[in-house]
Design an enzyme around this catalytic site. Structure first.
Site, short mmCIF file in Angstrom:
data_model
loop_
_atom_site.label_atom_id
_atom_site.label_comp_id
_atom_site.label_asym_id
_atom_site.label_seq_id
_atom_site.Cartn_x
_atom_site.Cartn_y
_atom_site.Cartn_z
N ASP A 194 61.30 -0.33 4.52
CA ASP A 194 60.68 -0.15 3.20
C ASP A 194 59.89 -1.81 3.21
OD1 ASP A 194 59.38 1.01 1.45
OD2 ASP A 194 61.20 1.06 0.25
N HIS A 195 58.94 -1.47 3.27
CA HIS A 195 58.00 -2.82 2.52
C HIS A 195 58.45 -4.04 3.89
CE1 HIS A 195 55.82 -1.55 -0.40
NE2 HIS A 195 56.37 -0.47 -0.89
N GLY A 233 58.76 0.40 -10.00
CA GLY A 233 59.84 0.39 -11.24
C GLY A 233 60.00 1.35 -12.42
N LYS A 256 55.49 2.21 -15.67
CA LYS A 256 54.64 2.32 -15.02
C LYS A 256 52.73 2.67 -15.68
CE LYS A 256 57.61 4.77 -11.03
NZ LYS A 256 57.57 3.76 -10.21
N GLY A 291 56.29 4.40 -5.09
CA GLY A 291 56.14 3.67 -6.45
C GLY A 291 56.41 5.06 -7.45
N SER A 319 59.07 7.44 -8.32
CA SER A 319 60.00 7.81 -8.97
C SER A 319 59.26 8.00 -10.44
CB SER A 319 61.04 6.48 -9.97
OG SER A 319 61.52 6.37 -8.82
N ASP A 354 62.82 5.32 -5.46
CA ASP A 354 64.09 4.05 -5.27
C ASP A 354 64.84 4.13 -6.71
OD1 ASP A 354 65.86 1.93 -5.32
OD2 ASP A 354 65.11 0.97 -4.65
#
Ligand code: G3H
Ligand code: 13P
Ligand code: ZN
Length: 312
Positions: free
Chosen positions: A82-83, A181, A184, A213, A215, A258
């Site tokens: 990831d990333h 995070g 958002k 992003g 979640s 995540d």
């Protein structure tokens, strides 16, 4: 079973109108929670590690944990970086046996992003590994992913077309309003579905798109953390229904999660600490935390991403 790439998973997801969940891991309990949920729903799953996770758990430990998961289950599992920030980390993961890598050169100019991504694609493809790249900028702040909100811009559809043509990447992460995070949106959650449509219209038929992003930052999970001493403030996430729309009505094949697992795990541990203050056996708080991860992943697979029974 052995690890698989995402190629076949994405093809089936596109045809079936669902998405594969990509969940971040850092340790054994999180991995087991994810894999147990995927197995229970007979769903393919992507297990992904950031460079921070690789540093924390150490590469060989992560790889062997995932080998154990593959041996212990019947479902299709892809192992994804990831990333990845540069060619070197992508190469290390290819060499270690990952079946998919993400090169995230989205902070550079279009030309530089194309140059770096192309280099990764050449190396990965020569080794049977697929590549996700990113174009556009997500708002949000996380450990190794820092992009200020002012910088946030949606992916440009014409640039996406040029980027995919020139790099040969296998899937593309697009910016349409999600961010990393637990905080958002400052107002109502909003995703730019019209931009998603423009992007997919200019890409080859069925080309796999990825949402980072994503979640949902469930109020009830935040409440568990906060009830037992947590201080998560001004939280907001992408509602389940908005994610379901993205994967059932568009070519979104991979959805990254995540933060929700972090909140579930932390809530499970906080609750257990509060309710059993005399306990000092880690299994007694890591067990409930693993169960909270399993329940969250199972809900997403079954009710949100709709990938259940993709591995029947
Ligand atoms: O998108 C970022 C993931 O949530 C990973 O975060 O770099 O803190 O492991 P991390
Ligand atoms: P969340 O922070 O919304 O879980 O996003 C995770 C992610 O995109 C990992 O790459
Ligand atoms: Zn991400």
């Amino acid at each position: 079973m052995s690890l698989v790439t995402t190629k076949e998973m994405f093809k089936k997801a596109n045809e079936g109108g669902y998405a594969i969940g990509a969940f971040n891991i850092n340790n054994m309990e999180v991995l087991q929670g994810i894999v147990d949920a995927a197995e229970e729903n007979k769903s393919a799953v992507i297990v992904q590690c950031s460079s921070g996770a690789i540093k924390y758990a150490r590469p060989i430990y992560l790889k062997k944990l995932i080998d154990a998961a593959v041996e212990d289950t019947t479902i299709d599992i892809a192992l994804h970086l990831d990333h990845g920030a540069d060619f070197q980390i992508c190469k290390e993961c290819v060499d270690l046996g990952f079946t998919s890598v993400m090169i995230d050169a989205s902070k550079y100019s279009l030309e530089e992003n194309i140059r770096i991504t192309k280099e990764v694609v050449e190396y990965a493809h020569a080794n049977g590994v697929v590549v996700e790249a990113e174009l556009g900028k997500l708002a949000g702040v996380e450990d190794e992913v820092n992009v200020s909100a002012e910088d946030a811009t949606y992916t440009n559809a014409k640039e996406a077309q040029e980027f995919v043509e020139k790099t040969g990447c296998d899937s593309l992460a697009v910016a349409i309003g999600t961010s990393h995070g637990a905080n958002k949106f400052s107002g109502e959650p909003k995703l730019a579905y019209n931009r998603l449509q423009e992007i997919q219209d200019l890409l080859p038929e069925g080309y796999p798109l990825v949402l980072h992003g994503s979640s949902s930052v469930y109020p009830e999970s935040v409440a568990v953390c906060n009830e037992f001493g947590g201080q998560l403030k001004n939280t907001s996430g992408v509602p389940d229904a908005m994610l379901s729309k993205a994967c059932t009505e568009f070519n979104v094949c991979k959805i990254n999660v995540d933060t929700d697992l972090r909140i579930a795990m932390t809530g499970g541990i906080r609750k257990s600490f509060a309710e059993n203050p005399s306990n000092f056996d880690p299994r007694k708080y890591l067990g409930p935390a693993r169960e909270a991860v399993r329940a969250s992943v199972s809900h997403k697979i079954k009710n949100v991403f709709k990938s259940g029974n993709s591995c029947k």
